[in-house]
Design a protein around this motif. Sequence first.
Motif, PDB file in Angstrom:
ATOM      1  N   ALA A   1     -44.578  39.820  77.202  1.00  0.00           N
ATOM      2  CA  ALA A   1     -44.545  40.766  76.057  1.00  0.00           C
ATOM      3  C   ALA A   1     -43.051  41.344  75.971  1.00  0.00           C
ATOM      4  O   ALA A   1     -42.120  41.254  76.950  1.00  0.00           O
TER       5      ALA A   1
ATOM      6  N   MET B   1     -50.194  54.898  78.046  1.00  0.00           N
ATOM      7  CA  MET B   1     -50.978  54.032  78.824  1.00  0.00           C
ATOM      8  C   MET B   1     -52.366  54.798  79.605  1.00  0.00           C
ATOM      9  O   MET B   1     -51.832  55.994  79.982  1.00  0.00           O
TER      10      MET B   1
ATOM     11  N   MET C   1     -44.476  51.326  77.837  1.00  0.00           N
ATOM     12  CA  MET C   1     -44.519  50.983  79.094  1.00  0.00           C
ATOM     13  C   MET C   1     -44.001  51.973  80.198  1.00  0.00           C
ATOM     14  O   MET C   1     -44.259  51.714  81.206  1.00  0.00           O
TER      15      MET C   1
ATOM     16  N   ASP D   1     -44.987  49.884  86.062  1.00  0.00           N
ATOM     17  CA  ASP D   1     -44.191  49.289  84.947  1.00  0.00           C
ATOM     18  C   ASP D   1     -42.878  50.156  84.434  1.00  0.00           C
ATOM     19  O   ASP D   1     -41.770  49.619  84.457  1.00  0.00           O
TER      20      ASP D   1
ATOM     21  N   PHE E   1     -50.962  45.876  91.486  1.00  0.00           N
ATOM     22  CA  PHE E   1     -51.791  46.932  90.866  1.00  0.00           C
ATOM     23  C   PHE E   1     -52.804  46.412  89.795  1.00  0.00           C
ATOM     24  O   PHE E   1     -52.512  45.182  89.613  1.00  0.00           O
TER      25      PHE E   1
ATOM     26  N   LEU F   1     -53.992  46.286  83.209  1.00  0.00           N
ATOM     27  CA  LEU F   1     -54.669  46.644  81.889  1.00  0.00           C
ATOM     28  C   LEU F   1     -55.959  45.306  81.555  1.00  0.00           C
ATOM     29  O   LEU F   1     -55.372  44.406  81.537  1.00  0.00           O
TER      30      LEU F   1
ATOM     31  N   VAL G   1     -46.278  42.660  87.878  1.00  0.00           N
ATOM     32  CA  VAL G   1     -45.474  42.402  86.449  1.00  0.00           C
ATOM     33  C   VAL G   1     -44.135  41.923  86.811  1.00  0.00           C
ATOM     34  O   VAL G   1     -43.338  42.709  87.747  1.00  0.00           O
TER      35      VAL G   1
ATOM     36  N   GLY H   1     -41.094  41.526  79.567  1.00  0.00           N
ATOM     37  CA  GLY H   1     -42.059  41.377  80.944  1.00  0.00           C
ATOM     38  C   GLY H   1     -43.090  40.383  80.868  1.00  0.00           C
ATOM     39  O   GLY H   1     -43.561  39.819  79.630  1.00  0.00           O
TER      40      GLY H   1
ATOM     41  N   SER I   1     -46.839  39.280  82.995  1.00  0.00           N
ATOM     42  CA  SER I   1     -47.993  39.660  83.908  1.00  0.00           C
ATOM     43  C   SER I   1     -48.471  38.454  84.716  1.00  0.00           C
ATOM     44  O   SER I   1     -48.595  37.507  84.022  1.00  0.00           O
TER      45      SER I   1
HETATM   46  N1  WA2 Z   1     -48.461  43.621  80.971  1.00  0.00           N
HETATM   47  C1  WA2 Z   1     -49.621  43.112  80.720  1.00  0.00           C
HETATM   48  N2  WA2 Z   1     -50.561  44.023  81.386  1.00  0.00           N
HETATM   49  C2  WA2 Z   1     -50.314  45.000  81.895  1.00  0.00           C
HETATM   50  C3  WA2 Z   1     -48.866  45.533  82.129  1.00  0.00           C
HETATM   51  C4  WA2 Z   1     -48.052  44.656  81.533  1.00  0.00           C
HETATM   52  N3  WA2 Z   1     -46.676  45.174  81.504  1.00  0.00           N
HETATM   53  N4  WA2 Z   1     -49.087  46.639  82.936  1.00  0.00           N
HETATM   54  C5  WA2 Z   1     -50.194  46.841  83.244  1.00  0.00           C
HETATM   55  N5  WA2 Z   1     -51.213  45.935  82.572  1.00  0.00           N
HETATM   56  C6  WA2 Z   1     -43.489  44.312  78.348  1.00  0.00           C
HETATM   57  O1  WA2 Z   1     -41.785  45.283  81.676  1.00  0.00           O
HETATM   58  C7  WA2 Z   1     -41.924  45.063  80.153  1.00  0.00           C
HETATM   59  C8  WA2 Z   1     -45.620  44.243  80.773  1.00  0.00           C
HETATM   60  C9  WA2 Z   1     -44.369  44.964  80.795  1.00  0.00           C
HETATM   61  C10 WA2 Z   1     -43.142  44.468  80.068  1.00  0.00           C
END
Ligand code: WA2
Length: 283
Positions: free
Chosen positions: A77, A101, A146, A152, A171, A174, A182, A210, A212
């Motif tokens: 993302a 968040m 974020m 994050d 951790f 979500l 991440v 980022g 995940s």
């Molecule tokens: N992406 C997916 N699930 C998550 C999450 C995350 N962060 N944080 C908690 N659950 C867009 O570093 C920038 C992605 C964060 C990027």
Amino acid sequence: LNDGIQLRRRETIANMCDERARMLQDQFNVSMNHVHALAILVSTFYHGKHPPAIDQKTFGEYTERTSFERPLTSGVAYALRVCHSEREKFEKEHGWTIKMMDTGDQDQTLAQYCDPENLDPSPIQDEYAPVILSQETVSHIVSIDMMSGKEDRENILRARASGKGVLTSPFKLLKSNHLGVVLTFAVYNTHLRQDATPEERIKATVGYLGASYDVPSLVEKLLHQLASKQTIVVNVYDTTNVSAVINMYGPEEIDTGFLHVSSLDFGDPSRKHEMRCRFKHRP
Ligand code: WA2
């Protein structure tokens, strides 16, 4: 005779463990390079064109079709850097408010992420990092700031000051019941020199790309390809804090005799990881 058997067992477990650790590390490194390339793609086609040449539809299609290049990732993302003075204009343009968040209890979280409108708007901050582009697999984080999540936020601050790919501690991600990590790369508005200072980097930051990693399900998939699960038990640990290591994959450690530890390098020198393997049964 018995000594010979013991020695052979030690060699076998060492070789199996090193092979698995190397595979995991190589796949991690491959996906890290591709996430880095995505950060350059966003820099070139989102920030480098006026108006931007990438929208959610293009980003969603491209990241889905290239997901084979990022083994072990569950989604990528892009979050834009938005200063408080630009918030109102940004929210009008996008037709949604920047959300906070919610890392509260799971029931509430599940209900809320089914419909992001149920999330609370972000309280006033100096700056935000709302997600504007996402792979379909992580579309539930679109519009979320974020910087409002501890892990994050730390990643974003470290990524933009360093210019390197950085990893969070494990951790609970979500919409996931597992531990994950991440990986973040900062996107800059100019081509910075290799030796640019942290201040120059922070000033030039325009966003954060980022990825995940849902570690348990992805390591499971990797080990499955090797058909040895009846023989050995594999654990992956975050050992950054030696007095509080975190089990990222595998069962609670049980003592079934000889243990082999293989080192794992995930490319962020400030995080330490290792793989520990043992036989399931005593000889
Ligand atoms: N992406 C997916 N699930 C998550 C999450 C995350 N962060 N944080 C908690 N659950 C867009 O570093 C920038 C992605 C964060 C990027």
